[in-house]
Enzyme design. Structure first.
Site, PDB file in Angstrom:
ATOM      1  CE  LYS A 151      11.884  21.768  30.025  1.00  0.00           C
ATOM      2  NZ  LYS A 151      10.888  20.881  30.414  1.00  0.00           N
ATOM      3  CE  LYS A 243      17.971  17.765  33.314  1.00  0.00           C
ATOM      4  NZ  LYS A 243      16.835  18.402  33.884  1.00  0.00           N
ATOM      5  CE  LYS A 246      10.772  12.696  33.791  1.00  0.00           C
ATOM      6  NZ  LYS A 246       9.657  12.743  34.716  1.00  0.00           N
TER       7      LYS A 246
HETATM    8  P1  TYM Z   1      11.167  17.572  36.381  1.00  0.00           P
HETATM    9  O1  TYM Z   1       9.886  16.877  36.091  1.00  0.00           O
HETATM   10  O2  TYM Z   1      12.152  17.699  35.264  1.00  0.00           O
HETATM   11  O3  TYM Z   1      11.916  16.842  37.579  1.00  0.00           O
HETATM   12  C1  TYM Z   1      11.254  16.572  38.807  1.00  0.00           C
HETATM   13  C2  TYM Z   1      12.247  16.667  39.949  1.00  0.00           C
HETATM   14  O4  TYM Z   1      13.341  15.756  39.718  1.00  0.00           O
HETATM   15  C3  TYM Z   1      14.582  16.480  39.794  1.00  0.00           C
HETATM   16  N1  TYM Z   1      15.526  15.881  38.826  1.00  0.00           N
HETATM   17  C4  TYM Z   1      16.758  15.477  39.141  1.00  0.00           C
HETATM   18  N2  TYM Z   1      17.431  15.485  40.304  1.00  0.00           N
HETATM   19  C5  TYM Z   1      18.685  14.968  40.308  1.00  0.00           C
HETATM   20  N3  TYM Z   1      19.294  14.453  39.186  1.00  0.00           N
HETATM   21  C6  TYM Z   1      18.637  14.449  37.990  1.00  0.00           C
HETATM   22  N4  TYM Z   1      19.217  13.933  36.915  1.00  0.00           N
HETATM   23  C7  TYM Z   1      17.311  14.966  37.938  1.00  0.00           C
HETATM   24  N5  TYM Z   1      16.395  15.104  36.953  1.00  0.00           N
HETATM   25  C8  TYM Z   1      15.303  15.673  37.509  1.00  0.00           C
HETATM   26  C9  TYM Z   1      14.224  17.916  39.400  1.00  0.00           C
HETATM   27  O5  TYM Z   1      15.179  18.831  39.877  1.00  0.00           O
HETATM   28  C10 TYM Z   1      12.869  18.069  40.043  1.00  0.00           C
HETATM   29  O6  TYM Z   1      13.012  18.414  41.411  1.00  0.00           O
HETATM   30  N6  TYM Z   1      10.007  22.444  36.319  1.00  0.00           N
HETATM   31  C11 TYM Z   1      10.010  21.232  37.129  1.00  0.00           C
HETATM   32  C12 TYM Z   1       8.628  20.861  37.670  1.00  0.00           C
HETATM   33  C13 TYM Z   1       7.948  21.955  38.418  1.00  0.00           C
HETATM   34  C14 TYM Z   1       8.268  22.393  39.729  1.00  0.00           C
HETATM   35  C15 TYM Z   1       7.315  23.409  40.026  1.00  0.00           C
HETATM   36  C16 TYM Z   1       9.226  22.003  40.673  1.00  0.00           C
HETATM   37  C17 TYM Z   1       6.889  22.675  37.962  1.00  0.00           C
HETATM   38  N7  TYM Z   1       6.524  23.556  38.934  1.00  0.00           N
HETATM   39  C18 TYM Z   1       7.343  24.059  41.254  1.00  0.00           C
HETATM   40  C19 TYM Z   1       9.232  22.669  41.913  1.00  0.00           C
HETATM   41  C20 TYM Z   1       8.316  23.667  42.188  1.00  0.00           C
HETATM   42  C21 TYM Z   1      10.498  20.068  36.286  1.00  0.00           C
HETATM   43  O7  TYM Z   1      10.430  20.107  35.079  1.00  0.00           O
HETATM   44  O8  TYM Z   1      10.896  18.994  37.030  1.00  0.00           O
END
Ligand code: TYM
Length: 379
Positions: A151, A243, A246
């Site tokens: 990031k 991966k 967005k």
């Molecule tokens: P975020 O917003 O990046 O992604 C949300 C969820 O999507 C999954 N994900 C993926 N899974 C498979 N392949 C991919 N290419 C892919 N890209 C994203 C992520 O693993 C996630 O499950 N830090 C977290 C958000 C968060 C969170 C939490 C999650 C904040 N607090 C507490 C769980 C528990 C995040 O940025 O997810």
């Protein structure tokens, strides 16, 4: 009948899908009815706008299936807008992104009679617990996390102790995993369904839960298990070494739940594959692009990788495989896209859903934070 190359493919697929070293704190989600009764399931997604195929197959689809099929458990899903604040956006853009995120989740089939859906920033207890946990987290633990490095656009070997890295890294980006641990522990969650990229943050969360319990001689926080879907890591369509994300500047690398059939078809047609002819095989090392498409098919059809490899053998060439993937995605998302458009036009309804979700989430959060404050001597 499968010939020798596909037999090898199936063997390889088995190798990749059976992670024998999976520790007990990480559970591969192959079935949705094996969640223990009365579990407390929690997860979040950042409001970076619409959700993409990786979010959907890695997380949101399992949120829907889990919450629809386990009536004795509690499900809380949030839009992590405080986390999104770590990369600045104009206020109007953040606001619109928040609406898009909630509309995407509802359009993906989350049923608010079966789960709580809310914005993180509407529940101030997250920030308060985050402070306690930040005070318990060492800089070394945070420094070992890999996500802040990407990031903050730093190399994976960089360290916060490096003067240049320190200058250019915001404290919020660095401390982000402590807030994430607070999100989870605030609800005393037992299970967290996420994609593979969140595994390291969840390990830190368990360590903080243990540290808190040991420090205060209590058994207050359960150690939350990571729930991984079989399609836990969907890769970029254009560069299957990284991966799907967005933030990828290459538009064609990422399919959104709300893309039109034409956009989906065009992106999948342009997906990087290989020039290997003959049987299809799942081999993320030698055939990363094709394996990514097989993983996507498996995530959409709920078939195992082995079954998927066997079921695509009749497809003659790469175009045939891509057309099949496009068709599956278009079918999966067509009604979701329509619903998404309708929901976005009805912001009053979205506000109403979030308000109800906030009230329900706050009820649990304020009770638990009260208990936590009492444990640490701040009641
Ligand atoms: P975020 O917003 O990046 O992604 C949300 C969820 O999507 C999954 N994900 C993926 N899974 C498979 N392949 C991919 N290419 C892919 N890209 C994203 C992520 O693993 C996630 O499950 N830090 C977290 C958000 C968060 C969170 C939490 C999650 C904040 N607090 C507490 C769980 C528990 C995040 O940025 O997810």
């Amino acid at each position: 009948m499968l010939c020798s190359r596909s037999t090898r493919a199936v063997a390889l697929a088995r190798r990749y899908s059976n992670v024998s070293s999976t520790p007990s704190t990480i559970q591969e989600l192959d079935r949705y009815d094996n969640l223990p009764q009365n579990s407390r399931v929690f997860s979040m997604i950042q409001p970076t706008g619409r959700i993409h195929l990786g979010n959907y197959l890695g997380a949101v689809k399992s949120w829907r299936t889990l919450s629809n099929s386990n009536p004795t458990s509690r499900f809380i899903f949030g839009i992590a807008d405080l986390h999104a604040f770590t990369s600045f956006k104009p206020a109007s853009e953040l606001k619109e992104n928040r609406y898009q995120a909630i509309a995407s989740l509802l359009a993906s089939g989350l049923d608010t009679s079966k789960c709580i859906l809310y914005f993180q920033s509407a529940v101030p207890e997250h920030s308060e617990l985050s402070w306690f946990l930040t005070c318990m987290t060492s800089m070394g633990q945070l420094n070992r996390m890999t996500q802040w490095k990407s990031k903050a656009q730093q190399s994976q070997t960089s360290s916060i102790t490096d003067e240049k890295v320190m200058e250019s890294t915001k404290a919020g980006v660095f401390c982000y995993p402590a807030l994430q641990a607070a999100d989870i522990l605030l609800y005393r969650s037992t299970h967290v369904p996420v994609g593979d990229d969140q595994s390291q943050h969840l390990e830190l969360c368990r360590n903080l839960a243990k540290l808190f319990n040991n420090t205060y001689g209590v058994d207050y926080f359960p150690l939350p298990k990571t729930l991984l879907t079989p399609a836990k890591k969907i890769l970029s369509l254009k560069n299957p070494e990284k991966k799907m994300s967005k933030s990828d500047p290459v538009q064609a690398s990422c399919v959104y739940v709300t893309d039109s059939p034409e956009q989906i078809q065009s992106k999948i047609r342009k997906a990087t594959t290989d020039s290997i002819q003959g049987d299809w095989s799942f081999d993320p090392v030698e055939r990363p692009g094709v394996s990514n498409l097989i993983n996507i098919i498996s995530g959409l059809t709920n078939e195992s990788i082995e079954e998927t490899v066997a079921s695509v053998q009749h497809l003659k060439d790469h175009k045939g495989l891509k057309d099949y993937v496009s068709e599956l995605i278009i079918n999966e998302f067509s009604d979701k896209r329509q619903l998404y458009d309708e929901l976005l036009k009805n912001k009053d309804y979205l506000d109403h859903v979030c308000k109800e979700g906030r009230d329900s989430a706050r009820e649990v959060a304020s009770k638990n934070l009260g208990e936590i404050k009492s444990i640490v001597g701040m009641d």
